[in-house]
Design an enzyme around this catalytic site. Structure first.
Site, mmCIF file in Angstrom:
data_model
loop_
_atom_site.group_PDB
_atom_site.id
_atom_site.type_symbol
_atom_site.label_atom_id
_atom_site.label_comp_id
_atom_site.label_asym_id
_atom_site.label_seq_id
_atom_site.Cartn_x
_atom_site.Cartn_y
_atom_site.Cartn_z
ATOM 1 N N HIS A 33 0.804 -1.209 0.000
ATOM 2 C CA HIS A 33 0.000 0.000 0.000
ATOM 3 C C HIS A 33 0.845 1.271 0.000
ATOM 4 O O HIS A 33 1.900 1.322 0.609
ATOM 5 C CB HIS A 33 -0.919 0.012 1.222
ATOM 6 N N ASP A 34 0.370 2.289 -0.704
ATOM 7 C CA ASP A 34 0.962 3.629 -0.725
ATOM 8 C C ASP A 34 2.364 3.682 -1.323
ATOM 9 O O ASP A 34 3.089 4.652 -1.122
ATOM 10 C CB ASP A 34 0.971 4.256 0.676
ATOM 11 N N GLY B 50 5.093 -1.192 2.838
ATOM 12 C CA GLY B 50 4.246 -0.028 2.594
ATOM 13 C C GLY B 50 5.018 1.276 2.492
ATOM 14 O O GLY B 50 6.105 1.409 3.038
#
Lengths: 281, 239
Positions: free
Chosen positions: A120-121, A138
């Site tokens: 994520h991100d 992440g």
């Protein structure tokens, strides 16, 4: 619009007329797929995912799945993939979390080899290569034209600088400086990525200046701030050197040698036990 | 049960009413799934599998094989893309509750995993392994068969685990070794206990006998001493 009859495209998905969806693919309702993109077979695209033009996505990829993060509470975050990427078998790309910016981004002309995982991100800029089974935790940023060899693990919030080369099965626990070769369990800086820079048309003077800078920063034993000011004084006319110095100073501004650590959301003051906020990479 | 028309659910499977089965899933006979579970696209479950409440199976995850052993899974676990749980014929594999398996993570046959365990992407628990509660295994780790990971132990990424890892300890490096107390669970008493176990040259059984006396009673140190009575250090584990 060549969509194979066995593929499942949910109502609401926006698929360009020239995109090709192969057999047994699953495309969720909030997905946008651009012109010329091809999903070979058995690809799963879910979440609010936007895929640009002329990408080639091989069997077994799962793109836009929920983040593996304890802070994630089901928010409608996004995954954005640019143009002309090659995504090989079994790659997993997770969508963002709101506390981390809400967006996972893959730029243009990247190659993600089999089983690579983008959490994520993360931001992967342009022309990068992630070899087999590369694991990005992440909030990682991979700058342009970086190459990550097989089985490399990148710590969350770490940055891999532009044109860096990470050797096989290395761990990148801190920011990986641009233009350098790193290798080893602690992500040690081993030298300048001179072959890669030569192939991409960097001037020999700039490469030599980077080699001198490498000796001063990592081999002379000088404290880092002094080494950096010396490099700046001697070679500050090269833009590559200025990029390197800015990157290294930025890493020191962060925490644990990772500039993007400053983006880590502060723990809520009302919650006394600071939950180790990692995802599960 | 809400099954996508393309999913193949055997009539012999028993699924709770609110289970969601995504496209192209294959659920064999003998599989039992509790309420609130979600199966993403292309999940495969075959063999004797009993699954509790509220588990989430992401695309391509796989539980069991046809004709395999028994697999029991508790409540509220998350299985990420392509993660797998296996049981060879004649063995049984058990997972507790609230565990989180990363992409491509695997639990091999005969293993027992406790509660609140995190198994990172690509990490594999070897055959007949035991992972106790709250252990945190980061990405790309390989656990040899028959190893035991204590409660709240931390295994750093890419580490091959060849020995038993006591509770609250952190193992790192390649070749690997227990390096320190798990930084997330660190306290003064555990630091002293670490010195006694790993820096004093005592055997595990000698250290276990001295721990309580030298460090003082604390639930964590008692758990450590209890573990060390049966744990095998590296030399013994490699025999």
């Amino acid at each position: 619009m060549p969509i194979h009859p066995s593929a499942i495209v949910e109502p609401g998905a926006r698929i360009h007329a020239s995109a090709e969806i192969g057999p047994f693919c699953v495309v969720g309702p909030k997905v946008t797929i651009g012109p010329g993109t091809r999903l070979v077979q058995g690809v799963t695209i879910i979440g609010r995912t936007t895929i640009g033009a002329r990408n080639l996505i091989h069997p077994g990829c799962v793109i836009g799945g929920d983040p593996q993060d304890l802070k994630f509470k089901g928010e409608d975050s996004t995954t954005v993939i640019g143009d002309e990427n090659v995504i090989r078998e079994g790659v997993t790309i997770n969508k963002g979390t709101m506390s981390g910016g809400g967006q996972t981004v893959i730029g243009n002309r990247n190659m993600l080899m089999s089983l690579a995982h983008v959490a994520h991100d993360c931001v992967v800029e342009d022309n990068c290569i992630l070899a087999n089974a590369v694991l990005l935790a992440g909030h990682v940023r991979i700058e342009s034209a970086a190459i990550l060899s097989g089985w490399v693990v990148v710590h969350h919030f770490a940055t891999v600088g532009q044109h860096a080369f990470i050797g096989g099965a290395s761990r990148v626990n801190q920011d990986a400086p641009p233009f350098m070769i790193l290798q080893g369990m602690e992500g040690q800086v081993r030298g300048v990525n001179s072959v890669g820079l030569k192939r991409r048309g960097f001037k020999p003077e700039a490469i030599n200046a980077l080699k001198d800078a490498y000796r001063i920063v990592w081999r002379s034993g000088l404290p880092k701030p002094e080494a950096l000011s010396e490099v700046e004084k001697s070679f500050g006319q090269f833009p590559e050197i200025r990029t390197l110095i800015e990157f290294l100073r930025g890493s020191d501004l962060g925490h644990m040698g990772r500039r993007r650590e400053s983006r880590r959301p502060a723990p809520a003051p009302t919650a006394p036990p600071p939950e180790p906020e990692e995802d599960i990479e | 049960m809400k099954a996508h028309p393309s999913a193949l659910v055997d009539p012999g499977a028993s699924l709770a009413d609110d289970v969601v089965v995504g496209p192209f899933c294959v659920i064999g006979a003998g599989v039992s799934i509790g309420p609130g579970c979600t199966l993403g696209p292309r999940v495969t479950m075959q063999g004797r599998v009993v699954i509790g409440r509220g588990n989430v199976f992401h695309p391509h995850s796989q539980v069991g094989t046809p004709g395999g052993g028994r697999i029991e899974i508790g409540d509220g676990n998350v299985f990420r893309e392509s993660s797998h749980v296996d049981a060879a014929p004649g063995t049984s594999t058990r997972l507790g509750s609230r565990n989180r398996l990363g992409a491509w993570a695997g639990v091999s046959s005969g293993s027992t995993v406790g509660d609140d365990v995190r198994l990172g992407a690509f990490s594999t628990v070897g055959e007949n392994g035991i992972v106790e509660d709250e252990a945190w295994i980061e990405g790309q780790c390989v656990l040899d068969a028959n190893r035991r990971i204590g409660r709240a132990a931390l295994i750093r990424s890419q580490v091959p685990v060849n020995e038993d890892v006591p509770p609250f300890m952190c193992i790192d490096g390649n070749p690997s070794g227990v390096q320190s107390v798990n930084p997330h669970r660190r306290n003064h008493l555990l630091d002293i206990a670490f010195e006694i176990v790993y820096k004093s040259g005592l055997s595990f059984s000698e250290a276990a006998a001295q721990l309580i006396e030298k460090v003082g009673p604390s639930p964590e140190v008692e758990a450590l001493a209890e573990f060390l009575k049966t744990a095998r250090p590296l030399e013994a584990a490699l025999d």
